[in-house]
Design a protein around this motif. Structure first.
Motif, PDB file in Angstrom:
ATOM      1  N   ASN A 147       0.804  -1.442  -0.089  1.00 28.83           N
ATOM      2  CA  ASN A 147       0.024  -0.051   0.054  1.00 28.83           C
ATOM      3  C   ASN A 147       0.873   1.255  -0.005  1.00 28.83           C
ATOM      4  O   ASN A 147       0.631   2.368  -0.501  1.00 28.83           O
ATOM      5  CB  ASN A 147      -0.945   0.059   1.305  1.00 28.83           C
TER       6      ASN A 147
ATOM      7  N   GLU B 260      -9.047   6.452   0.109  1.00 29.04           N
ATOM      8  CA  GLU B 260      -9.626   5.340  -0.325  1.00 29.04           C
ATOM      9  C   GLU B 260      -8.591   4.055  -0.240  1.00 29.04           C
ATOM     10  O   GLU B 260      -9.083   2.801   0.216  1.00 29.04           O
ATOM     11  CB  GLU B 260     -10.361   5.086  -1.837  1.00 29.04           C
TER      12      GLU B 260
ATOM     13  N   THR C 197      -8.524   3.411   3.784  1.00 23.19           N
ATOM     14  CA  THR C 197      -9.584   2.577   4.086  1.00 23.19           C
ATOM     15  C   THR C 197      -9.663   1.237   3.715  1.00 23.19           C
ATOM     16  O   THR C 197      -9.798   0.468   4.546  1.00 23.19           O
ATOM     17  CB  THR C 197     -10.975   3.457   3.434  1.00 23.19           C
ATOM     18  N   LYS C 198      -9.327   0.934   2.637  1.00 27.05           N
ATOM     19  CA  LYS C 198      -8.978  -0.381   2.124  1.00 27.05           C
ATOM     20  C   LYS C 198      -8.107  -1.148   3.181  1.00 27.05           C
ATOM     21  O   LYS C 198      -8.398  -2.136   3.429  1.00 27.05           O
ATOM     22  CB  LYS C 198      -8.758  -0.744   0.735  1.00 27.05           C
TER      23      LYS C 198
ATOM     24  N   GLU D  48      -8.459  -4.165   5.608  1.00 26.88           N
ATOM     25  CA  GLU D  48      -7.650  -5.446   5.563  1.00 26.88           C
ATOM     26  C   GLU D  48      -6.870  -5.706   7.040  1.00 26.88           C
ATOM     27  O   GLU D  48      -6.979  -6.913   7.416  1.00 26.88           O
ATOM     28  CB  GLU D  48      -6.616  -5.491   4.438  1.00 26.88           C
TER      29      GLU D  48
ATOM     30  N   THR E 126     -12.939   3.587  10.463  1.00 26.24           N
ATOM     31  CA  THR E 126     -13.410   3.485   9.223  1.00 26.24           C
ATOM     32  C   THR E 126     -14.449   4.253   8.757  1.00 26.24           C
ATOM     33  O   THR E 126     -14.419   4.920   7.505  1.00 26.24           O
ATOM     34  CB  THR E 126     -13.812   1.864   9.104  1.00 26.24           C
TER      35      THR E 126
END
Length: 166
Positions: free
Chosen positions: A30, A89, A92-93, A97, A154
């Motif tokens: 990420n 985004e 957030t993902k 996870e 979140t």
């Protein structure tokens, strides 16, 4: 030869190490996505800035120069907001996870630890029969607190993402 309890704790440590490695890999992936996004945005802004500077150097009319500057400022702002939204985004993902991984660890790891304590306490004279129940309650409380924090953060990221799209 290692005892059963040592083998169980070794297995728990192995599972925790595997989870930590998955978490590190997720973090690296990420971070790479975010860096690529930032580099792409910076490159596009630089190229657009050069093109804008060339266009402004040939303009004689102040009104036309103002129009070009306004269009450039608007385009720059849109690109930066888009970049910020995409980073939010990705974050957030990633958070979802990580939350899933941590919840798994708390659920399965906590169960492994609890079973280890149960087996360990079986062979020991424990004065307080509620000790194991207290350990279970503490682990359940920690898991619930973590899940609540994950949901709150979140929700905050999703609110930021929605705000950026308006």
């Amino acid at each position: 030869m290692a005892s059963k309890q040592e083998q169980q704790f070794t297995e728990i440590q192995k599972k925790n190490l595997e989870a930590a490695m998955r978490l590190a890999q997720l973090s690296i992936e990420n971070s790479q996505r975010i860096m690529e996004l930032q580099v792409g945005t910076a490159k596009a802004l630089f190229e657009e800035g050069v093109a804008n500077a060339k266009a402004l150097s040939s303009v004689k009319d102040p009104a036309e120069a103002l129009t070009l500057r306004t269009a450039y400022a608007q385009s720059t702002t849109e690109k930066m907001l888009t970049c910020a939204r995409e980073i939010a985004e990705i974050t957030t993902k990633t958070q979802a996870e990580v939350g899933k991984m941590v919840t798994e660890q708390l659920s399965f790891g906590g169960q492994d630890v609890l079973e280890g304590f149960q087996k360990m306490f079986k062979g020991m004279p424990v004065g307080d029969a509620s000790a194991l129940g207290n350990i279970q309650t503490a682990m359940d409380s920690a898991r619930a607190a973590y899940e609540q924090m994950t949901k709150a953060s979140t929700d905050a990221f999703q609110a930021f993402t929605k705000f950026g799209k308006k």
